[in-house]
Each structure stands twice: as structure tokens, then as C-alpha cells.
Design a protein around this motif. Structure first.
Motif, PDB file in Angstrom:
ATOM      1  N   PRO A  16      45.993 -17.347  31.311  1.00  0.00           N
ATOM      2  CA  PRO A  16      47.318 -17.821  30.876  1.00  0.00           C
ATOM      3  C   PRO A  16      48.448 -17.173  31.661  1.00  0.00           C
ATOM      4  CG  PRO A  16      46.469 -16.182  29.338  1.00  0.00           C
ATOM      5  CD  PRO A  16      45.358 -16.470  30.310  1.00  0.00           C
ATOM      6  N   ILE A  17      49.516 -17.949  31.888  1.00  0.00           N
ATOM      7  CA  ILE A  17      50.732 -17.443  32.505  1.00  0.00           C
ATOM      8  C   ILE A  17      51.781 -17.278  31.410  1.00  0.00           C
ATOM      9  CG2 ILE A  17      52.588 -17.916  34.155  1.00  0.00           C
ATOM     10  CD1 ILE A  17      50.630 -19.468  35.830  1.00  0.00           C
ATOM     11  N   GLU A  18      52.353 -16.096  31.309  1.00  0.00           N
ATOM     12  CA  GLU A  18      53.317 -15.817  30.246  1.00  0.00           C
ATOM     13  C   GLU A  18      54.621 -16.573  30.505  1.00  0.00           C
ATOM     14  OE1 GLU A  18      52.248 -14.266  27.743  1.00  0.00           O
ATOM     15  OE2 GLU A  18      50.372 -13.538  28.614  1.00  0.00           O
ATOM     16  N   ALA A  19      55.472 -16.583  29.481  1.00  0.00           N
ATOM     17  CA  ALA A  19      56.738 -17.307  29.567  1.00  0.00           C
ATOM     18  C   ALA A  19      57.643 -16.768  30.666  1.00  0.00           C
ATOM     19  CB  ALA A  19      57.457 -17.254  28.218  1.00  0.00           C
ATOM     20  N   ASP A  20      57.494 -15.464  30.990  1.00  0.00           N
ATOM     21  CA  ASP A  20      58.327 -14.883  32.041  1.00  0.00           C
ATOM     22  C   ASP A  20      57.754 -15.125  33.434  1.00  0.00           C
ATOM     23  OD1 ASP A  20      56.114 -13.279  31.940  1.00  0.00           O
ATOM     24  OD2 ASP A  20      57.185 -11.429  31.436  1.00  0.00           O
ATOM     25  N   HIS A  21      56.676 -15.917  33.524  1.00  0.00           N
ATOM     26  CA  HIS A  21      56.032 -16.279  34.785  1.00  0.00           C
ATOM     27  C   HIS A  21      55.468 -15.060  35.533  1.00  0.00           C
ATOM     28  CE1 HIS A  21      57.450 -20.272  34.092  1.00  0.00           C
ATOM     29  NE2 HIS A  21      58.719 -19.979  34.310  1.00  0.00           N
ATOM     30  N   VAL A  22      55.079 -14.043  34.801  1.00  0.00           N
ATOM     31  CA  VAL A  22      54.490 -12.850  35.404  1.00  0.00           C
ATOM     32  C   VAL A  22      52.973 -12.919  35.252  1.00  0.00           C
ATOM     33  CG1 VAL A  22      54.276 -10.338  35.240  1.00  0.00           C
ATOM     34  CG2 VAL A  22      56.519 -11.411  35.027  1.00  0.00           C
ATOM     35  N   VAL A  23      52.263 -12.649  36.336  1.00  0.00           N
ATOM     36  CA  VAL A  23      50.799 -12.596  36.310  1.00  0.00           C
ATOM     37  C   VAL A  23      50.376 -11.211  36.787  1.00  0.00           C
ATOM     38  CG1 VAL A  23      48.640 -13.588  37.125  1.00  0.00           C
ATOM     39  CG2 VAL A  23      50.636 -15.061  36.793  1.00  0.00           C
ATOM     40  N   LYS A  24      49.626 -10.503  35.946  1.00  0.00           N
ATOM     41  CA  LYS A  24      49.245  -9.123  36.245  1.00  0.00           C
ATOM     42  C   LYS A  24      47.733  -9.014  36.407  1.00  0.00           C
ATOM     43  CE  LYS A  24      49.777  -4.402  34.399  1.00  0.00           C
ATOM     44  NZ  LYS A  24      50.291  -3.622  33.258  1.00  0.00           N
ATOM     45  N   THR A  25      47.314  -8.501  37.554  1.00  0.00           N
ATOM     46  CA  THR A  25      45.897  -8.289  37.848  1.00  0.00           C
ATOM     47  C   THR A  25      45.652  -6.799  38.086  1.00  0.00           C
ATOM     48  OG1 THR A  25      45.702 -10.475  38.874  1.00  0.00           O
ATOM     49  CG2 THR A  25      43.999  -8.860  39.410  1.00  0.00           C
ATOM     50  N   GLU A  26      44.615  -6.251  37.435  1.00  0.00           N
ATOM     51  CA  GLU A  26      44.291  -4.833  37.581  1.00  0.00           C
ATOM     52  C   GLU A  26      42.830  -4.671  38.008  1.00  0.00           C
ATOM     53  OE1 GLU A  26      46.166  -2.182  34.419  1.00  0.00           O
ATOM     54  OE2 GLU A  26      46.312  -4.154  33.449  1.00  0.00           O
ATOM     55  N   LEU A  27      42.624  -3.816  38.978  1.00  0.00           N
ATOM     56  CA  LEU A  27      41.293  -3.570  39.520  1.00  0.00           C
ATOM     57  C   LEU A  27      41.030  -2.070  39.536  1.00  0.00           C
ATOM     58  CD1 LEU A  27      41.665  -5.920  42.625  1.00  0.00           C
ATOM     59  CD2 LEU A  27      40.477  -6.498  40.491  1.00  0.00           C
ATOM     60  N   PHE A  58      52.449 -10.433  40.045  1.00  0.00           N
ATOM     61  CA  PHE A  58      53.152 -11.562  40.647  1.00  0.00           C
ATOM     62  C   PHE A  58      54.369 -11.892  39.775  1.00  0.00           C
ATOM     63  CE2 PHE A  58      48.753 -11.851  41.880  1.00  0.00           C
ATOM     64  CZ  PHE A  58      48.770 -12.296  43.186  1.00  0.00           C
ATOM     65  N   GLU A  59      55.549 -11.906  40.372  1.00  0.00           N
ATOM     66  CA  GLU A  59      56.773 -12.269  39.668  1.00  0.00           C
ATOM     67  C   GLU A  59      57.492 -13.358  40.458  1.00  0.00           C
ATOM     68  OE1 GLU A  59      59.108  -8.896  38.448  1.00  0.00           O
ATOM     69  OE2 GLU A  59      57.345  -7.585  38.387  1.00  0.00           O
ATOM     70  N   ILE A  60      58.560 -13.899  39.867  1.00  0.00           N
ATOM     71  CA  ILE A  60      59.275 -15.011  40.496  1.00  0.00           C
ATOM     72  C   ILE A  60      59.818 -14.632  41.867  1.00  0.00           C
ATOM     73  CG2 ILE A  60      61.393 -16.386  40.356  1.00  0.00           C
ATOM     74  CD1 ILE A  60      59.228 -17.600  38.778  1.00  0.00           C
ATOM     75  N   ASP A  61      60.432 -13.441  41.976  1.00  0.00           N
ATOM     76  CA  ASP A  61      61.108 -13.081  43.223  1.00  0.00           C
ATOM     77  C   ASP A  61      60.450 -11.950  43.986  1.00  0.00           C
ATOM     78  OD1 ASP A  61      61.649 -11.178  41.356  1.00  0.00           O
ATOM     79  OD2 ASP A  61      63.791 -11.021  41.796  1.00  0.00           O
ATOM     80  N   LYS A  62      59.311 -11.480  43.511  1.00  0.00           N
ATOM     81  CA  LYS A  62      58.653 -10.380  44.220  1.00  0.00           C
ATOM     82  C   LYS A  62      57.200 -10.236  43.767  1.00  0.00           C
ATOM     83  CE  LYS A  62      60.407  -6.840  40.984  1.00  0.00           C
ATOM     84  NZ  LYS A  62      61.267  -7.769  40.202  1.00  0.00           N
ATOM     85  N   LEU A  63      56.460  -9.497  44.559  1.00  0.00           N
ATOM     86  CA  LEU A  63      55.095  -9.098  44.226  1.00  0.00           C
ATOM     87  C   LEU A  63      55.061  -7.569  44.269  1.00  0.00           C
ATOM     88  CD1 LEU A  63      51.754 -10.570  45.359  1.00  0.00           C
ATOM     89  CD2 LEU A  63      52.160  -8.155  45.795  1.00  0.00           C
ATOM     90  N   GLN A  64      54.592  -6.948  43.181  1.00  0.00           N
ATOM     91  CA  GLN A  64      54.537  -5.498  43.114  1.00  0.00           C
ATOM     92  C   GLN A  64      53.092  -5.022  43.196  1.00  0.00           C
ATOM     93  OE1 GLN A  64      57.555  -3.116  40.836  1.00  0.00           O
ATOM     94  NE2 GLN A  64      57.475  -4.911  39.499  1.00  0.00           N
ATOM     95  N   VAL A  65      52.868  -3.973  43.960  1.00  0.00           N
ATOM     96  CA  VAL A  65      51.540  -3.378  44.107  1.00  0.00           C
ATOM     97  C   VAL A  65      51.644  -1.917  43.694  1.00  0.00           C
ATOM     98  CG1 VAL A  65      49.640  -2.889  45.683  1.00  0.00           C
ATOM     99  CG2 VAL A  65      51.055  -4.917  46.038  1.00  0.00           C
ATOM    100  N   PHE A  66      50.841  -1.534  42.726  1.00  0.00           N
ATOM    101  CA  PHE A  66      50.913  -0.199  42.136  1.00  0.00           C
ATOM    102  C   PHE A  66      49.564   0.484  42.285  1.00  0.00           C
ATOM    103  CE2 PHE A  66      50.486   2.589  38.396  1.00  0.00           C
ATOM    104  CZ  PHE A  66      51.631   3.358  38.512  1.00  0.00           C
ATOM    105  N   GLY A  92      65.294 -14.930  47.364  1.00  0.00           N
ATOM    106  CA  GLY A  92      65.451 -15.885  46.279  1.00  0.00           C
ATOM    107  C   GLY A  92      64.151 -16.046  45.510  1.00  0.00           C
ATOM    108  N   SER A  93      64.150 -16.992  44.596  1.00  0.00           N
ATOM    109  CA  SER A  93      62.952 -17.181  43.784  1.00  0.00           C
ATOM    110  C   SER A  93      61.819 -17.733  44.649  1.00  0.00           C
ATOM    111  CB  SER A  93      63.235 -18.127  42.614  1.00  0.00           C
ATOM    112  OG  SER A  93      63.583 -19.406  43.099  1.00  0.00           O
ATOM    113  N   HIS A  94      60.580 -17.414  44.234  1.00  0.00           N
ATOM    114  CA  HIS A  94      59.403 -17.824  45.003  1.00  0.00           C
ATOM    115  C   HIS A  94      58.346 -18.305  44.025  1.00  0.00           C
ATOM    116  CE1 HIS A  94      55.900 -17.637  47.667  1.00  0.00           C
ATOM    117  NE2 HIS A  94      56.743 -17.609  48.665  1.00  0.00           N
ATOM    118  N   PRO A  95      58.573 -19.489  43.402  1.00  0.00           N
ATOM    119  CA  PRO A  95      57.640 -19.974  42.380  1.00  0.00           C
ATOM    120  C   PRO A  95      56.371 -20.577  42.957  1.00  0.00           C
ATOM    121  CG  PRO A  95      59.368 -21.581  42.714  1.00  0.00           C
ATOM    122  CD  PRO A  95      59.703 -20.413  43.612  1.00  0.00           C
TER     123      PRO A  95
END
Length: 393
Positions: free
Chosen positions: A239-250, A306-314, A329-332
Motif C-alpha cells: 500500500p501507498i500511504e496518503a502522503d505518497h511516501v513508500v518506505k523500504t528497509e533492508l 520514496f517521497e514526492i520531491d526526494k528520495l532519502q537513503v539512511f 519540483g515534484s517527482h510523482p
């Protein structure tokens, strides 16, 4: 003190089909095109085959059986799968022992009775457990580690007949239509059985495979990729949340991995995302569209958001190792692959829907989460060389 779980439904079970098994990794031909194996050795139950087909099987004349007790040791991190099966009357009366949610599950059919009962301790803790199955008067008894017991009592209203003919036994699969069972489950088990003592009989077993795969001496939780295949999901199951954030953890030791860890692609589009480990350069490279990020492989946890305007790697717990790939800008565009694309663990997706993939991963992913939920590779379309629940330690 022993803990008892008892289910009464009347009726005597097909007495002898509950106590089966016996095989080894050394074998020889029997003149019928089948590999003959002996009892007592250690065998991996998740070997490549049709998932309902038994690993090994045998047929015994009921007149030859003097003992109605069998024991063996089981080790697995897998919460679900078939352990063994037995029947008489060519499958009219049958018994299945499996795991469901890590707990033993017995299903029995005899004459006018169909019953299932589950109970006892969870066995998918990666430790060796001794299981003993016996028939005691009107009860079928499963004993775990010498104390915990699961009992099934049966009393049929029909006249009991003397059992004659043959008893069929099978390990890691069943010999009936799966629809006959009350409780449906995923049959393939990432687990091992050893030190079997079956009916006090030294009988040969048959295997359709040329060689039985061995078990690792020590294991740890995780999913192991042997470098020969990958596991594919339709991204729509995540599922994709309402804020369009997708989080993957490895989680895992990335310094010991080599090959593609993760790739994502939408139909008719170029690869949008790939995460690749290189054991020669000791780097992990993340590719997202035209962006590329190389990281040292010394970390043990990687979080990709994964977010609308950026991708974060932690990386790990160190905030200084957080990297942001920002967009003007946004990157949907990433939402399309996440909603109707394919996601592969352990390989690089190809251009066609039937592409066999490439750059397969060798290594262990100790844990995988998407949107905070554990990912079970048994639910994917995966190559049979992948161990979904255990890695060599």
C-alpha cells in the motif's frame, strides 16, 4: 509439567499412517528410475520440486508393521509447511502433519470423520525439536521435546474393519488433492529433518530428484539468495500511504553480498530503481532514474524512503550517513511502478514480462520490510534456490 491439547471427535484413526518417514542423502537406483535413499540422515525439505509433491515416499505392507511409533527432529524458521503424510486404502483414509503459524497442525480423514487440530509450542525458532507421533488406543498423540503433547481422539460409529493392504508414507508433501483438507496452507517448508526412527522398519524410500540437498550446519533468520534466481512481487500488494511516501528497509551484512539486491520497474518503462552490491569494489550502488549513489558496504541496515520531491537513503543509526536525492519540483513518476509495476528481490528485472532476469544476488537479507511490514518471500513468485526463512550462519 506436560501441557495437553486434546480434541475429541470419536473414532479410531487409520492407525499406522501416522508414523512414517525415513531417508538419507546417500542413495542408489532401484531399477525403476527412482533414487533409493535410506533412513536416519538429515534432509532439506525445501528442495526444488513441485510444492505439493513429496520429497521422498515409500509403500509398506501393513502386515510388516509391528511398531506404531515414530520420532524425528525438525529445525526451521519457517512458520508454515508440510512435514509428513500417510494414508491407507489408496488415499481414502489419510493423515497430514504440518506447521501453521509455527504451531503443529494435524489433519485426519477416516471413514465418516474429518478433523483438524492445532496446538503445542511454536517450533519455528531455528532450534532442533524432537517430535514423536504414536497411536495409543483411540488416540493419536504428537509429543514435542518429551513433554508437550497434542492428542486427537476419534470414535467412529461405523464398524471397525481390520486394516489390510498397504500404507503409503510421504515426507514434505501429500498424495491426495489438497482441496480435501479442512485447513489450507502453503506446503513448501524451509526446514530440515534428521535422526528419524520410523516404525522400527529399515525400509527403502524413493526420491524423484537425483540428489537430495544437504542442510546447513548452523542457520540464522533471513532470506538466502544463492545467485541463481530472484523473487518477484506485483507492487500493487504494497500500500501507498496518503502522503505518497513508500518506505523500504533492508537488514544484513552488505559487505558479504554480491549482485542485485532490489529492482523496481513498471511495464513498458525503463528500470526506475536498482540497488546493487559489488563484492569486488566493496560498494553498494543505488540507481534511481538518472541519479546514482555509491556507498561503502560496511552498513548493516539500509532505509530507502520514496517521497514526492526526494528520495532519502539512511544507513544504520548514524544520521550523518543520511543521503537525500532531491528533484527539481515534484517527482510523482515513481508512483506508477509502485502501483502497477514489479519489484524483485535478488535480481535485476528485464525488459519483458517473461524475462528471466540477471545479476542475481548471492548473500543473506536478514530482514525485509516495506511500509513497516515484514515481507515474506513465500508469497512471491520466486526461484526455488531461494531460502525464504533461513540463511547459513
Amino acid at each position: 509439567m506436560a501441557v495437553f491439547w486434546k480434541a475429541m471427535a470419536g473414532g479410531l484413526l487409520l492407525t499406522l499412517s501416522l508414523t512414517l518417514l525415513g531417508w538419507g542423502v546417500e542413495g542408489q537406483g532401484n531399477g525403476r528410475g527412482k533414487k533409493e535413499v535410506s533412513g536416519g540422515a538429515t534432509v532439506y525439505l525445501g528442495q526444488d520440486r513441485d510444492i505439493w509433491r513429496p520429497m521422498i515416499y515409500t509403500t509398506v505392507n501393513l502386515s510388516e508393521i509391528r511398531s506404531i511409533k515414530s520420532s524425528f527432529q525438525l529445525r526451521t524458521f519457517d512458520p508454515e509447511g508440510t512435514i509428513f503424510y500417510g494414508d491407507t486404502k489408496n488415499g481414502q483414509d489419510w493423515f497430514v502433519l504440518s506447521l501453521m503459524d509455527g504451531i503443529p497442525l494435524m489433519q485426519i480423514s477416516r471413514e465418516d470423520i474429518l478433523i483438524s487440530v492445532a496446538g503445542g509450542p511454536k517450533l519455528n525458532d531455528g532450534k532442533w525439536h524432537t517430535l514423536e507421533v504414536s497411536h495409543q488406543e483411540k488416540f493419536v498423540v504428537l509429543e514435542v521435546d518429551g513433554s508437550n503433547r497434542l492428542e486427537v481422539g476419534m470414535q467412529s460409529k461405523q464398524t471397525q474393519e481390520i486394516l489390510v493392504g498397504e500404507l503409503r508414507l510421504a515426507v514434505g508433501g501429500i498424495l491426495i488433492n489438497k482441496e480435501k483438507m479442512i485447513v489450507q496452507f502453503e506446503p513448501q517448508m524451509d526446514g530440515c529433518v534428521r535422526e528419524g526412527s520410523w516404525l522400527n522398519l529399515s525400509i527403502p524410500w524413493e526420491a524423484d530428484v537425483e540428489e537430495l540437498w544437504p542442510c546447513y550446519q548452523n542457520i540464522q533468520p533471513g532470506s538466502y539468495f544463492a545467485g541463481t534466481g530472484f523473487a518477484i512481487f506485483n507492487t500493487s500488494v504494497f500500500p501507498i500511504e496518503a502522503d505518497h511516501v513508500v518506505k523500504t528497509e533492508l537488514w544484513g551484512d552488505f559487505s558479504k553480498m554480491d549482485g542485485t539486491i532490489l529492482s523496481i520497474k513498471a511495464p513498458g518503462q525503463e528500470m526506475i530503481f536498482a540497488l546493487v552490491a559489488n563484492n569486488n569494489t566493496k560498494e553498494v550502488t543505488l540507481t534511481f532514474g538518472e541519479e546514482k549513489l555509491s556507498m561503502n558496504d560496511t552498513f548493516k541496515r539500509l532505509v530507502i524512503t520514496f517521497e514526492i520531491d526526494k528520495l532519502q537513503v539512511f544507513q544504520d543509526e548514524d544520521e550523518s550517513k543520511t543521503t537525500k536525492l532531491s528533484f527539481a519540483g515534484s517527482h510523482p513518476g515513481y508512483l506508477t511502478p509502485w502501483r502497477q509495476g514489479r519489484l524483485a528481490f535478488g535480481g535485476l528485472l528485464g525488459k519483458g514480462e517473461d524475462d528471466v532476469g540477471s545479476q542475481f544476488l548471492t548473500g543473506c537479507l536478514e530482514k525485509i520490510q516495506i511500509q513497516g511490514r515484514d515481507v515474506d518471500l513465500d508469497l512471491a513468485v520466486k526461484h526455488m534456490s531461494i531460502s525464504s526463512h533461513s540463511c547459513p550462519a
